[in-house]
Design an enzyme around this catalytic site. Sequence first.
Site, mmCIF file in Angstrom:
data_model
loop_
_atom_site.group_PDB
_atom_site.id
_atom_site.type_symbol
_atom_site.label_atom_id
_atom_site.label_comp_id
_atom_site.label_asym_id
_atom_site.label_seq_id
_atom_site.Cartn_x
_atom_site.Cartn_y
_atom_site.Cartn_z
ATOM 1 N N PHE A 157 0.823 -1.207 0.000
ATOM 2 C CA PHE A 157 0.000 0.000 0.000
ATOM 3 C C PHE A 157 0.869 1.274 0.000
ATOM 4 O O PHE A 157 0.975 1.972 -1.016
ATOM 5 C CB PHE A 157 -0.944 -0.071 1.202
ATOM 6 C CG PHE A 157 -1.658 1.206 1.549
ATOM 7 C CD1 PHE A 157 -2.229 2.001 0.570
ATOM 8 C CD2 PHE A 157 -1.770 1.602 2.881
ATOM 9 C CE1 PHE A 157 -2.895 3.180 0.897
ATOM 10 C CE2 PHE A 157 -2.433 2.765 3.217
ATOM 11 C CZ PHE A 157 -2.990 3.568 2.228
ATOM 12 N N TYR A 217 3.816 -7.636 15.962
ATOM 13 C CA TYR A 217 4.049 -6.417 15.173
ATOM 14 C C TYR A 217 4.713 -5.337 16.036
ATOM 15 O O TYR A 217 5.785 -4.838 15.707
ATOM 16 C CB TYR A 217 2.718 -5.920 14.622
ATOM 17 C CG TYR A 217 2.832 -4.779 13.651
ATOM 18 C CD1 TYR A 217 3.398 -4.954 12.390
ATOM 19 C CD2 TYR A 217 2.358 -3.508 13.983
ATOM 20 C CE1 TYR A 217 3.491 -3.895 11.489
ATOM 21 C CE2 TYR A 217 2.450 -2.450 13.084
ATOM 22 C CZ TYR A 217 3.017 -2.644 11.839
ATOM 23 O OH TYR A 217 3.104 -1.596 10.951
ATOM 24 N N THR A 222 1.726 -9.785 1.182
ATOM 25 C CA THR A 222 0.567 -8.889 1.304
ATOM 26 C C THR A 222 0.581 -7.816 0.217
ATOM 27 O O THR A 222 -0.350 -7.029 0.119
ATOM 28 C CB THR A 222 0.504 -8.207 2.693
ATOM 29 O OG1 THR A 222 1.775 -7.625 2.978
ATOM 30 C CG2 THR A 222 0.153 -9.199 3.778
ATOM 31 N N GLY A 223 1.625 -7.785 -0.587
ATOM 32 C CA GLY A 223 1.685 -6.846 -1.721
ATOM 33 C C GLY A 223 0.752 -7.321 -2.822
ATOM 34 O O GLY A 223 0.263 -8.452 -2.792
ATOM 35 N N LYS A 268 8.578 -4.172 15.541
ATOM 36 C CA LYS A 268 8.888 -2.809 15.084
ATOM 37 C C LYS A 268 9.770 -2.100 16.114
ATOM 38 O O LYS A 268 10.668 -1.340 15.756
ATOM 39 C CB LYS A 268 7.598 -2.013 14.846
ATOM 40 C CG LYS A 268 6.843 -2.402 13.581
ATOM 41 C CD LYS A 268 7.560 -1.975 12.306
ATOM 42 C CE LYS A 268 6.712 -2.191 11.063
ATOM 43 N NZ LYS A 268 7.481 -1.983 9.809
ATOM 44 N N ASP A 298 11.919 -12.639 -0.688
ATOM 45 C CA ASP A 298 11.595 -12.475 0.724
ATOM 46 C C ASP A 298 12.759 -11.703 1.345
ATOM 47 O O ASP A 298 13.868 -12.237 1.443
ATOM 48 C CB ASP A 298 11.443 -13.855 1.371
ATOM 49 C CG ASP A 298 11.177 -13.765 2.866
ATOM 50 O OD1 ASP A 298 11.179 -12.642 3.425
ATOM 51 O OD2 ASP A 298 10.978 -14.832 3.481
#
Length: 313
Positions: A12, A146, A36-37, A150, A57
């Site tokens: 996105f 997540y 997810t692209g 991060k 990857d």
Amino acid sequence: MTRYVITGGAGFIGSHLAERLLQEGNDVVVLDNLVTGDPDNVEILSRYEGFEFLDVDVARPYELDGPADYVLHVASPASPDDFGRLPFEIMAVNSEGTRLAAELALERGARFLFASTSEVYGDPEVHPQGEDYWGHVNAFGPRAVYDESKRFGEALVAAFKRHRDLDVRVVRIFNTYGPRMRPSDGRLVPNLISQALAGRPLTIYGDGSQTRSFCYVSDMVDGILALLYSDVAEPVNVGMPEEITILEMAEMIRDAVDGDLEIVYRPLPVDDPRRRRPDITRATELLGWRPQVPVSEGLPKAIEWFREKLGKA
Ligand code: UDP
């Protein structure tokens, strides 16, 4: 010629960044395994001469030829639905993926940008969230794959800066919406727009009184690039400083598509943050950036894009 490497450039935000840089006449290499692209994004970018795509990857060693002036590590699934579906992929891309991309930048003498997130603040006890707030994260909860990866990514980038003299930028991205979100990615905006366009009830998790602050994707791209070209090596929040409730967002989407649609209530996910709004003082003062597109303008554009995308599907 300036050459940019963008991990996650088929996603996105990554694909919008890539397209902007290509439009400006730069060379852009996108590394993405399309977990997810979207192949449609690769198709759009392929229309530009300076574009190259590597289906890899980025959490595993890869070969990349040629120079790089900037490496932007933007790859990572980012929807709370993905946290349950791709937990190990998320932790890998933000840890080893960050290390490999940082090594690449170091080796080519490139500036390195890491896409961090407002999730480093967790379910915040400080409001709005400034960069000096250290966060309130449940290390053992379902969002930890997540949030914590991060946070680890930021720590890694700080170590590369401190100990290996890498030229780094860290952007903390807050909720962003617009064309090219995956319609099925499970987040609020794609969920509700897809539901509304299909004439189905809109799902609100909890009572809808929790808040978010939604930034249109073109503003996000402006903010990220302003940071990239600045000399600010500390993390910078980029996001919309106007906060709305989830119920307000649902009502706006309903009213834009069909005012008769029903709103239904579902259980609130575990550890869902109660409130979120960036303090963008740093971005405003140091980068001269602030969002230009109010939700009243961005939402119709997003809805139009979903209408076309879902129409084709
Ligand atoms: N949410 C909702 N309905 C949906 C999807 C999400 O009410 O169909 C809520 C979710 O619980 C959260 C907010 O909307 O409070 C934003 O969720 P999203 O997944 O977009 O991103 P988050 O900010 O939580 O990462």
